[in-house]
Design an enzyme around this catalytic site. Structure first.
Site, short mmCIF file in Angstrom:
data_model
loop_
_atom_site.label_atom_id
_atom_site.label_comp_id
_atom_site.label_asym_id
_atom_site.label_seq_id
_atom_site.Cartn_x
_atom_site.Cartn_y
_atom_site.Cartn_z
N GLN A 178 68.62 119.60 30.70
CA GLN A 178 68.82 118.15 30.60
C GLN A 178 70.17 117.69 31.16
O GLN A 178 70.40 116.49 31.32
CB GLN A 178 68.71 117.69 29.14
CG GLN A 178 67.31 117.88 28.58
CD GLN A 178 67.22 117.36 27.17
OE1 GLN A 178 67.59 118.03 26.23
NE2 GLN A 178 66.75 116.13 27.01
N HIS B 25 61.40 121.58 19.98
CA HIS B 25 61.56 120.68 21.13
C HIS B 25 62.54 121.29 22.14
O HIS B 25 62.27 121.27 23.34
CB HIS B 25 62.07 119.33 20.60
CG HIS B 25 62.26 118.27 21.66
ND1 HIS B 25 61.41 117.18 21.78
CD2 HIS B 25 63.19 118.14 22.63
CE1 HIS B 25 61.83 116.43 22.80
NE2 HIS B 25 62.91 117.00 23.32
N GLU B 26 63.66 121.83 21.64
CA GLU B 26 64.67 122.37 22.56
C GLU B 26 64.20 123.69 23.19
O GLU B 26 64.46 123.93 24.36
CB GLU B 26 66.02 122.55 21.85
CG GLU B 26 66.60 121.27 21.24
CD GLU B 26 66.58 120.06 22.17
OE1 GLU B 26 66.78 120.22 23.38
OE2 GLU B 26 66.34 118.94 21.67
N HIS C 40 62.05 122.88 25.96
CA HIS C 40 62.84 122.51 27.15
C HIS C 40 63.23 123.75 27.95
O HIS C 40 63.19 123.75 29.18
CB HIS C 40 64.13 121.80 26.75
CG HIS C 40 64.02 120.30 26.69
ND1 HIS C 40 63.64 119.54 27.77
CD2 HIS C 40 64.25 119.42 25.68
CE1 HIS C 40 63.64 118.25 27.42
NE2 HIS C 40 64.01 118.15 26.17
N CYS D 198 62.59 111.98 23.55
CA CYS D 198 63.40 112.92 24.33
C CYS D 198 64.45 112.13 25.09
O CYS D 198 64.15 111.10 25.68
CB CYS D 198 62.48 113.67 25.31
SG CYS D 198 63.36 114.84 26.34
N LEU D 199 65.68 112.63 25.08
CA LEU D 199 66.77 111.94 25.79
C LEU D 199 66.47 111.83 27.29
O LEU D 199 66.99 110.95 27.96
CB LEU D 199 68.10 112.67 25.57
CG LEU D 199 68.64 112.69 24.14
CD1 LEU D 199 69.93 113.51 24.07
CD2 LEU D 199 68.87 111.29 23.60
N GLY E 269 69.53 116.93 19.63
CA GLY E 269 69.30 118.18 20.33
C GLY E 269 69.44 117.96 21.83
O GLY E 269 69.12 116.87 22.32
ZN ZN Z 1 64.02 116.51 25.01
#
Ligand code: ZN
Length: 194
Positions: A75, A159-160, A163, A117-118, A70
């Protein structure tokens, strides 16, 4: 959101996007924790033009390159209410989901799983999420749709969408755990490793 830890490295290699697809795509660097854009709410998508379609495909390519399932626009440094999700990490083209202006319309059950998380690489924590969620969103063409997700897909949706509201997974952790992660990141920053 990165792939769950359970994935073996061989699976991760197979999950990489085909060269022919990724070659034509812009791979965005992933913005890391500490950049204020990650903690701001986003602006709704209004123009469903060819640029948005391009952006979504570039986001998929960037997500696959980072071995994620995701990725949300903040991001990659964009204040826009759009995210992409693919819990197969590129294995199944039909699993690609573009979420423009998504909202949760139903949530059910609870599941506590490790999440990462990236934008916060190297750190994970257990987060309680609904086991099932139904969301309403628009695709890259502006068409509205509803989709129900279970387990990892439900978690990725939550999660997204978080964000897009400026919320990071560490905000769902205990203050103790969150502060520990923040301290470690501060240290990494001082060492020039963040
Ligand atoms: Zn994330």
């Amino acid at each position: 959101m990165p792939m769950p830890d359970k994935s073996t490295s061989s699976e991760a290699t197979q999950a990489a996007a085909p060269e022919t697809l990724s070659a034509a795509r812009k791979i965005y660097p992933i913005v890391k924790y500490g950049d204020p854009i990650l903690e701001k709410s986003t602006t709704p998508v209004k123009n469903f033009d060819a640029d948005l379609g391009q952006l979504a495909e570039d986001m998929f390519a960037s997500m696959y390159a980072a071995q994620g399932v995701g990725l949300a626009a903040p991001q990659i440094g964009l204040n826009l209410r759009v995210a992409v999700v693919d819990v197969t990490a590129g294995k199944n083209p039909e699993a690609k989901i573009v979420l423009a202006n998504p909202e949760i319309i139903h949530a059910e059950g609870e599941k506590r799983e490790e999440e990462g998380c990236l934008s916060i690489p190297g750190f994970r924590g257990y987060v309680l999420r609904p086991q099932f969620v139904t969301i309403k969103a628009q695709n890259a063409k502006g068409e509205s749709f509803e989709i129900r997700g279970e387990d990892l897909l439900a978690r990725a949706f939550c999660h997204e969408i978080d964000h897009l509201n400026g919320i990071l997974f560490i905000q769902h952790l205990s203050m103790l755990k969150r502060d520990l992660i923040k301290r470690k990141i501060k240290k990494l920053k001082k060492q020039g490793e963040w």
